[in-house]
Design an enzyme around this catalytic site. Structure first.
Site, PDB file in Angstrom:
ATOM      1  N   THR A  41       0.878  -1.247   0.045  1.00 33.17           N
ATOM      2  CA  THR A  41       0.138   0.039   0.100  1.00 33.17           C
ATOM      3  C   THR A  41       0.735   1.156   0.011  1.00 33.17           C
ATOM      4  O   THR A  41       0.560   2.469  -0.520  1.00 33.17           O
ATOM      5  CB  THR A  41      -0.915   0.110   1.312  1.00 33.17           C
ATOM      6  OG1 THR A  41      -1.763  -1.209   1.276  1.00 33.17           O
ATOM      7  CG2 THR A  41      -1.640   1.270   1.194  1.00 33.17           C
ATOM      8  N   TYR A  55      -7.558   0.330  -4.565  1.00 34.15           N
ATOM      9  CA  TYR A  55      -6.498   1.091  -5.120  1.00 34.15           C
ATOM     10  C   TYR A  55      -5.433   0.009  -5.686  1.00 34.15           C
ATOM     11  O   TYR A  55      -5.429  -1.043  -5.429  1.00 34.15           O
ATOM     12  CB  TYR A  55      -5.741   1.838  -4.073  1.00 34.15           C
ATOM     13  CG  TYR A  55      -5.582   1.330  -2.693  1.00 34.15           C
ATOM     14  CD1 TYR A  55      -4.103   0.494  -2.642  1.00 34.15           C
ATOM     15  CD2 TYR A  55      -6.410   1.249  -1.812  1.00 34.15           C
ATOM     16  CE1 TYR A  55      -4.019   0.077  -1.580  1.00 34.15           C
ATOM     17  CE2 TYR A  55      -5.932   0.724  -0.267  1.00 34.15           C
ATOM     18  CZ  TYR A  55      -4.728  -0.167  -0.331  1.00 34.15           C
ATOM     19  OH  TYR A  55      -4.468  -0.720   0.856  1.00 34.15           O
ATOM     20  N   THR A 125       1.158  -4.387   4.120  1.00 42.29           N
ATOM     21  CA  THR A 125       0.611  -4.708   5.418  1.00 42.29           C
ATOM     22  C   THR A 125       0.434  -5.904   5.738  1.00 42.29           C
ATOM     23  O   THR A 125       0.114  -6.608   7.045  1.00 42.29           O
ATOM     24  CB  THR A 125      -0.165  -3.622   6.157  1.00 42.29           C
ATOM     25  OG1 THR A 125      -1.327  -3.525   5.509  1.00 42.29           O
ATOM     26  CG2 THR A 125       0.646  -2.316   6.291  1.00 42.29           C
ATOM     27  N   ASP A 126      -0.504  -6.611   4.828  1.00 41.84           N
ATOM     28  CA  ASP A 126      -0.760  -8.157   4.809  1.00 41.84           C
ATOM     29  C   ASP A 126      -0.271  -9.067   5.532  1.00 41.84           C
ATOM     30  O   ASP A 126      -0.553  -9.971   6.485  1.00 41.84           O
ATOM     31  CB  ASP A 126      -1.425  -8.578   3.647  1.00 41.84           C
ATOM     32  CG  ASP A 126      -2.799  -7.768   3.199  1.00 41.84           C
ATOM     33  OD1 ASP A 126      -3.286  -6.992   3.681  1.00 41.84           O
ATOM     34  OD2 ASP A 126      -3.156  -8.102   2.024  1.00 41.84           O
ATOM     35  N   LYS A 198      -1.034  -7.829  12.901  1.00 39.71           N
ATOM     36  CA  LYS A 198      -1.943  -7.158  12.235  1.00 39.71           C
ATOM     37  C   LYS A 198      -3.297  -7.455  12.883  1.00 39.71           C
ATOM     38  O   LYS A 198      -3.897  -8.768  12.834  1.00 39.71           O
ATOM     39  CB  LYS A 198      -1.972  -7.116  10.812  1.00 39.71           C
ATOM     40  CG  LYS A 198      -2.995  -6.164  10.064  1.00 39.71           C
ATOM     41  CD  LYS A 198      -2.719  -6.241   8.466  1.00 39.71           C
ATOM     42  CE  LYS A 198      -3.494  -5.149   7.859  1.00 39.71           C
ATOM     43  NZ  LYS A 198      -3.530  -5.265   6.502  1.00 39.71           N
ATOM     44  N   GLU A 319      -0.778 -35.666  26.516  1.00 36.74           N
ATOM     45  CA  GLU A 319      -1.548 -36.142  25.637  1.00 36.74           C
ATOM     46  C   GLU A 319      -0.720 -35.788  24.212  1.00 36.74           C
ATOM     47  O   GLU A 319      -0.476 -36.703  23.479  1.00 36.74           O
ATOM     48  CB  GLU A 319      -3.031 -35.878  25.350  1.00 36.74           C
ATOM     49  CG  GLU A 319      -3.556 -36.365  23.983  1.00 36.74           C
ATOM     50  CD  GLU A 319      -5.076 -36.013  23.768  1.00 36.74           C
ATOM     51  OE1 GLU A 319      -5.779 -37.030  23.321  1.00 36.74           O
ATOM     52  OE2 GLU A 319      -5.192 -34.804  24.241  1.00 36.74           O
TER      53      GLU A 319
END
Length: 360
Positions: A41, A55, A125-126, A198, A319
């Site tokens: 971005t 965008y 940023t993802d 995020k 376990e």
């Protein structure tokens, strides 16, 4: 800086080369900071100032390159001598393992020289938290490495990219940022690659460290640290990807009420060498999922038990320990995947894998 000027610089960027930005005039006494641009971005344009989610290439708008980013924010020159390179230019949801390895190699190459005091990486940023944590494990330096992005495109009203970039450069130029691992500088905060995530799809204050808190804050583009990372990182890490062309496949299985082992079985069939199970609560799971994971472990697939819950620690339990599973500790499923990929380049032994998850 003036946002209209910033937008104007970015809008003219389509005519600029995107491979490299020439080094600006060197000022003695200033730190030398290299900016590695990867897209996202912060390098995107929208059709107008209110295009805050539609965008970039998906909206028919070309990405801008490193020259535009450097030219649009001249304030960065107050803090460092700047050079820049465009490694790739994609949204971070499209970044590949090959991109990661190339970025790690170039970062290590630059920081191994006496001419570079710190590196800033501009990034979408993802998956910014994932790239930051990967680099935190494989960059071999005590010099500052700072990842930065923006939640709004450069043409958007109240764009956050310019100040984020200024703060990132100032942080990378600061001696106070040395030997703190890879850092994330967003929205006036300084976060560790280990703890940051995020937390909101579009809000500018999306990056937070809910368990460990922030490492510090940027005030008037000056870093103020309040804590330091305790986990192993960068020059203290045992991982080396300098000779690797790929990483072992590790998949994440997301557990829900009533889910079975179908996706686990599919991951094994696809060649996964490791599986991170994002369980419910303290890594709990349905019986069918457990059965498939046990079968996978017996076939030599490493299994890490994690949680889909955002905060908290997942510790070893009887376990799962008996089944040869590894507890993810404080790692989110996506970060557990990264650590397991790197760990599998060294060992497949559950006890050694647990040691790694304890230390990193």
């Amino acid at each position: 800086m003036n946002l209209k000027k910033f937008a104007a610089c970015v809008l003219s960027a389509t005519a600029l080369a995107v491979s490299a930005a020439p080094a600006l005039a060197q000022t003695p006494g200033k730190a030398n900071v290299a900016i590695l641009a990867t897209g996202g971005t912060i390098a995107s344009r929208g059709a107008d100032s209110l295009a805050l989610t539609d965008y970039g290439p998906g909206a028919g708008m070309k990405q801008v390159g490193i020259q535009a980013l450097v030219a649009a924010v001249p304030e960065i020159e107050k803090f460092a001598n700047i050079s820049g390179e465009q490694l790739f230019n994609v949204g971070s949801s499209k970044i590949s393992i090959a991109n990661w390895l190339a970025l790690a190699r170039r970062t290590n190459e630059l920081l191994a020289t006496k001419d570079v005091d710190g590196v800033v990486i501009t990034h979408g940023t993802d998956t910014l938290e994932e790239t930051a944590y990967f680099l935190n494990l494989v960059v071999k330096t005590s010099k500052p490495v700072v990842l930065v992005g923006s939640m709004r495109p450069s043409t958007g009203i109240s764009a956050d990219g310019p100040l984020n970039l200024v703060n990132a450069v100032a942080l990378a130029a600061s001696p106070a940022a040395k030997d703190k691992g890879v850092l994330v500088s967003m929205n006036d905060t300084i976060s560790s690659a280990f703890g940051v995530m995020k937390t909101n799809t579009t809000n500018a204050a999306t990056f937070k460290s809910p368990d460990g808190g922030e490492l510090g804050y940027m005030q008037n583009s000056e870093p103020f640290f309040i804590s330091s990372p305790l986990k192993r990182h960068t020059s203290h890490s045992e991982f080396d990807v300098s000779q690797l062309e790929s990483l072992p496949r590790v998949d994440i299985n997301y557990t829900t009420l009533g889910s079975d082992g179908t996706l686990v079985d599919a991951a094994v069939a696809a060649g996964a060498r490791g599986i991170v199970n994002a369980g419910t609560g303290h890594a709990n799971m349905p019986v069918a999922t457990m059965n498939s994971l046990v079968a996978a472990q017996k076939k030599g697939v490493a299994v890490v038990t994690g949680s889909r819950v955002t905060t908290g620690i997942v510790t070893p339990t009887g376990e799962f320990r008996k089944a040869g599973f590894v507890a993810s500790m404080m790692h989110s499923p996506q970060k557990a995947r990264i650590l397991l990929m790197l760990a599998l380049t060294r060992t497949n032994d559950p006890k050694e894998l647990q040691r790694i998850f304890d230390e990193y």
